[in-house]
Enzyme design. Sequence first.
Site, mmCIF file in Angstrom:
data_model
loop_
_atom_site.group_PDB
_atom_site.id
_atom_site.type_symbol
_atom_site.label_atom_id
_atom_site.label_comp_id
_atom_site.label_asym_id
_atom_site.label_seq_id
_atom_site.Cartn_x
_atom_site.Cartn_y
_atom_site.Cartn_z
ATOM 1 N N ASP A 67 -14.846 -10.688 7.924
ATOM 2 C CA ASP A 67 -13.398 -10.453 7.893
ATOM 3 C C ASP A 67 -12.885 -9.840 9.198
ATOM 4 O OD1 ASP A 67 -13.111 -11.563 5.426
ATOM 5 O OD2 ASP A 67 -13.206 -9.678 4.325
ATOM 6 N N PHE B 139 -6.160 -0.862 4.891
ATOM 7 C CA PHE B 139 -4.737 -0.933 4.584
ATOM 8 C C PHE B 139 -4.310 0.248 3.710
ATOM 9 C CE2 PHE B 139 -6.689 -5.190 4.902
ATOM 10 C CZ PHE B 139 -6.405 -5.330 6.255
ATOM 11 N N ARG C 144 -18.554 -2.886 1.304
ATOM 12 C CA ARG C 144 -18.451 -4.161 0.597
ATOM 13 C C ARG C 144 -19.797 -4.634 0.065
ATOM 14 N NH1 ARG C 144 -18.922 -9.790 1.808
ATOM 15 N NH2 ARG C 144 -19.728 -9.266 3.863
ATOM 16 N N GLU D 206 0.813 -1.219 0.000
ATOM 17 C CA GLU D 206 0.000 0.000 0.000
ATOM 18 C C GLU D 206 0.844 1.265 0.000
ATOM 19 O OE1 GLU D 206 -0.491 -2.605 1.942
ATOM 20 O OE2 GLU D 206 -2.413 -3.374 1.216
#
Lengths: 277, 316
Positions: free
Chosen positions: B116, B82, B166, B57
Site C-alpha cells: 500500500d 488516517f 497488518r 476520520e
Amino acid sequence: MTHSVQELSERALAVRRDVVRMLGLARSGLLASSLSIVDILVWLYWGVLDVRPGEPEWEGRDRFVLGKGHGCPALYSVLANRGFFPREELWSYRRLGAMLQTYPEVRRTPGIDAPGGSLGQGLGVANGLALALRSSDPAPSVVCLVGDGELQEGAMWESALTAAHHGLDSLTLIVDRNGRQMEGATEDIKSLEPVADKFIAFGWTVAECDGHDFSSLRSGYGELAGAVGRPRCLIARTKLGKGISFLEEDPSGGRMVLDRNSTDRALEELAGEEDGQ
Amino acid sequence: MIAAERRPRDAYGQALLSAARMGKPVVAVDGDSASATRASLFAVEYPDRCINVGISEQDMILTASGLALAGKNVYVSSYGSFLVGRGYEQIRSMVAIPGLPVKIVGSHCGVSAGEDGASYQMLEDLALMRVLPNMTVLVPADYTSALALLTGAADATNPVYIRLGRTAVPDVYDDGDDDFAPGAGRVLREGDDVTICCCGIMVSEALRAAAVLAKQNIRAEVIDCYSVSPLPARVILNSVHRTGCCVAAEEHFARGGLGEAVAALTASFYPVPMKQVAVFDKFGQSGTFEELRGYYGLTASQIVGAAVQVLTMRRR
C-alpha cells in the site's frame, strides 16, 4: 417551563451586562461573538433545555454543546444565573487557575457538557451524545450551537452527513448566523449561502428565525418539532455585538478589546435599556 | 523451532467482545474499515453497538468523544495513517485535553502496510501520540499481548492509543497470558551485557538477535517495552545499570518513538551509550513486508550489529 418574553428579556440584559464586565475585567476576549448568542442561550436555558442546576451530572438532562467556543462568556453567565455555580466565578474568567477557562472544559465547570475551543467540532461531539442517548427513554435532547463562520470547517459537513444518516431527530443544530467572521463578512471570505438549502440537501429539516426575538426563536423551534427521523437545524439570524450600539455599528468590533471607557459606555447602554423597559 | 504466527489485529474484535461480555457499555466506532480492523467480529454479536461513520476520520473521533461524554466505553479504529494523521487535531482537542477514556486503535501501522506504500505506512504515530499528556501509548508484540492490552484498555480512565500492524507476526507470549499493564514492560530474556528495548514486530526480531549474540557470548537483556508511554522506566533503568549500554528497536521513525523516549529516560537518570534500530528520515514505499523490513533495516541482524557497536562504546 414557560417564561414571558419580558422575563427572558430581563435575563438577557443581565447576561449582557455580565459578559461586558467579564471581558472588561479580563481585558481581552471576543465580546461581540458572545453578544450575538445571548438571547439564544437565555431562551434555551429558561425555556427549552431540561436541566437540574443542583444536579449538573443528572443522566436524564438535555445536553448542550457550544461549537463556537469564543462565545463562552455568554454561556458562563447563563449557567451562573441559572444556578449552576456562583456568579462570583464570572469575575475571574480567563485568569490563571480560574474555574472558568476561556473555552468550555468538562469536569471543571458545572453545567458544561462538552469541551470546546476548536471550531467545527461541536456537531460531531453532539452526534456522539445523541447516538449514545437515543436508546434512553425518554431520549434527552441534544442542542449544539455553532457560529456561521465555522461552517467553513470540513469536519462540520462530515458530521452533518452522519447526523442525517443516523436520523438523529433528538439533535438540534442552531446556527448563529451573524454573517461575520474574524476578517470580515462570511459572504466576502468564503460564501456560505444558501445555508438552509445546504442542510436540506444533506437531509436535515431546517427552520429560520430571528435569533434576538424570543417569539421567533420559539416558533422556529416549533416548526422543527415534526421532523421525525431527521436532524433539525435552526438558522438564527443575529447581529454581532447585539445590544451595544458601537459594537453593532463597527464591523471590526468582533476583535475589539474593551478598555475601561468603552466598558463603561457599554454598561451605560445596557443600563439604559433596562430603564426603558 | 518456528513460532506460530497470528495477526495482532485479529485480537481487536475479540477484545471488544470480551469487554462487552463483561458488562461494559462498549461501542465501536469505525470509518468504513470494520472488516480490515476486525471490528466485524464484534458487530455480529452487538450490531447496535457498532457505528460506521463512513470515510471521515475527523468525524469518527468527534463521535467517539460524544459517546464517551455520555458514558459509553468507546473504541475507535481505522488505518493508523488516517486515524492519527487526519484525526490528530480532533484527538488533541476533544479526547486528550478533556481526558476522555477513548481507545484509539490504529491498524496497518508501520511498514506492515506493505504494497500500500508510503501514504498507508504510518511511521510517526508513536511520536504524535506520545507527546500528548495523559495519553497511554501501547504497542503489542503479538496476538496474545494485543488481546490483553485491548481488553484491559476497557478499564482505562484516560485516553489510550494502541498500535496494530497488518501482517501476522510470531507469537511471543503463551495463550492466556494477561500480565500486561500500562507503564509496565516484560523482560523476555535476561542478560548483563546489553539492554535491548523493543516493541511491536521488533520484539521477536530482538529475541532472534539475542540468540545470535549469545553464540558470541554476549548476553543481551530483551525488554518488551509495549508501553511506550508511560515507559516501564524502572525496568529499563534497572537493566541499563547492569548492562551499561542499550539498543532500541522499533518499526517507526527514529525520531519521536520508543528510541527517543528511552534515550530521554536514560539521559536524565543514567546515561549510557545507545543505538537505534528504526527508520531513519525516509518515508515508506511499496513492496512486500519482508522486502521493506530488509530495506529499512528492521531486522534481527541490524539489532545484532547495533548491540556490538554499543558494547564497544560502553565504559565500565
